[in-house]
Design an enzyme around this catalytic site. Structure first.
Site, PDB file in Angstrom:
ATOM      1  N   LEU A  63      47.753  26.424  33.557  1.00  0.00           N
ATOM      2  CA  LEU A  63      46.822  27.459  34.005  1.00  0.00           C
ATOM      3  C   LEU A  63      47.503  28.793  33.738  1.00  0.00           C
ATOM      4  O   LEU A  63      48.735  28.896  33.853  1.00  0.00           O
ATOM      5  CB  LEU A  63      46.527  27.306  35.505  1.00  0.00           C
ATOM      6  CG  LEU A  63      45.713  26.081  35.940  1.00  0.00           C
ATOM      7  CD1 LEU A  63      45.546  26.061  37.451  1.00  0.00           C
ATOM      8  CD2 LEU A  63      44.352  26.035  35.247  1.00  0.00           C
ATOM      9  N   ASP A  64      46.718  29.807  33.420  1.00  0.00           N
ATOM     10  CA  ASP A  64      47.295  31.139  33.197  1.00  0.00           C
ATOM     11  C   ASP A  64      47.917  31.650  34.488  1.00  0.00           C
ATOM     12  O   ASP A  64      47.553  31.212  35.577  1.00  0.00           O
ATOM     13  CB  ASP A  64      46.201  32.141  32.792  1.00  0.00           C
ATOM     14  CG  ASP A  64      45.457  31.709  31.548  1.00  0.00           C
ATOM     15  OD1 ASP A  64      46.059  31.042  30.709  1.00  0.00           O
ATOM     16  OD2 ASP A  64      44.259  32.040  31.468  1.00  0.00           O
ATOM     17  N   GLU A  65      48.778  32.643  34.325  1.00  0.00           N
ATOM     18  CA  GLU A  65      49.481  33.224  35.481  1.00  0.00           C
ATOM     19  C   GLU A  65      48.487  33.624  36.587  1.00  0.00           C
ATOM     20  O   GLU A  65      48.734  33.406  37.775  1.00  0.00           O
ATOM     21  CB  GLU A  65      50.264  34.446  34.991  1.00  0.00           C
ATOM     22  CG  GLU A  65      51.232  35.006  35.965  1.00  0.00           C
ATOM     23  CD  GLU A  65      52.105  36.093  35.331  1.00  0.00           C
ATOM     24  OE1 GLU A  65      51.935  36.414  34.135  1.00  0.00           O
ATOM     25  OE2 GLU A  65      52.983  36.621  36.048  1.00  0.00           O
TER      26      GLU A  65
END
Ligand code: URA
Length: 254
Positions: free
Chosen positions: A114-116
């Site tokens: 998952l993105d930051e």
């Protein structure tokens, strides 16, 4: 399968000798399923009875462990180095430091990324097989995301997202274009909708929403296959270990 406590302890690699493992039991430093056990011959199944030594969970070196994490925003799904740490970056693996011992911690993998800034369901495991089972493109595992978009989603954009859109992918500086597979979309209101995709290209949902002339305000993963975050009742940043039988149920056809 049941094992005797002293045999389990010797196999974990935490004790330099069988004698040292037995001494730890006799001193009352070992708990099984939360209770001190002073009988070295105590028999139990390590799959469903956690063993702790000085407050840290012990594992057999070849056994796998899997967690469901409610990922908070601001954490990377990657191991990070000192330079990244110095500029304030944090890794989801930091959240597991007090959860597992160092040998297990070093083996942990995220099942996809998952993105930051993305929140929600993240599976973290030592099992490379589980990673493959979820992320191999040919398995088409469905992932559901709650998308809050910056601007109202038009009907035309909704139709395009469902049918498939062309997104830019970049690999080693080379740009290519990829047509996303048909997805399912459930509208919640003007800007919120649930998008179900069966692929996992980098930043896929953000790129899909950008491809229809909008932008993601917030992205939250609700589920992967049958594993739904809401079934775990986890606060942001909290995690729970899952049993092999629970993992099997994630992939059963409805
Ligand atoms: N798609 C994205 O764009 N970002 C994520 O974190 C997950 C899916």
């Amino acid at each position: 399968m049941k094992v005797r406590l002293h045999q389990f302890l010797s196999k974990t690699g935490h004790f330099s000798s069988k004698r040292e493992a037995k001494d730890a039991v006799w001193r009352g430093e070992i708990t099984v399923n939360g209770s001190i056990v002073k009988d070295i011959a105590y028999q139990f199944n390590p799959r469903n009875r956690p063993v702790e030594y000085q407050g840290r969970r012990l594992f057999l070196p070849d056994s796998d462990i899997t967690f469901v994490l409610n990922k908070p925003s601001g954490y990377l799904c990657a191991r990070i180095n000192e330079n990244e740490r110095a500029i304030g970056k944090r890794s989801v693996f930091d959240l597991f430091e007090s959860e597992v011992d160092a040998t297990v911690h070093a083996r942990l993998l995220t099942v996809g990324r998952l993105d930051e800034a993305t929140t929600g369901l993240l599976i973290v495991t030592t099992s490379g097989d589980l990673v493959h089972r979820v992320t191999a493109p040919e398995h088409h595992v469905a992932k559901r995301y709650w998308v809050s978009s910056k601007r109202p989603l038009t009907e035309e954009a909704e139709q395009q997202l469902v049918e498939g859109v062309s997104i830019e992918l970049e690999s080693e500086g080379v740009i290519s274009y990829y047509l996303t597979q048909p997805s399912k979309l459930e509208r919640i209101n003007e800007r919120d909708f649930i998008l179900e995709v069966v692929e996992g290209k980098k930043r896929q949902v953000r790129r899909m929403v950008a491809a229809v002339g909008n932008a993601v305000e917030h992205l939250h993963r609700l589920s992967i296959a049958n594993a739904a975050l809401e079934d775990f009742d986890l606060d942001e940043g909290a995690m729970r270990e899952v049993k092999p039988t629970e993992i099997e149920a994630w992939f059963e056809q409805a």
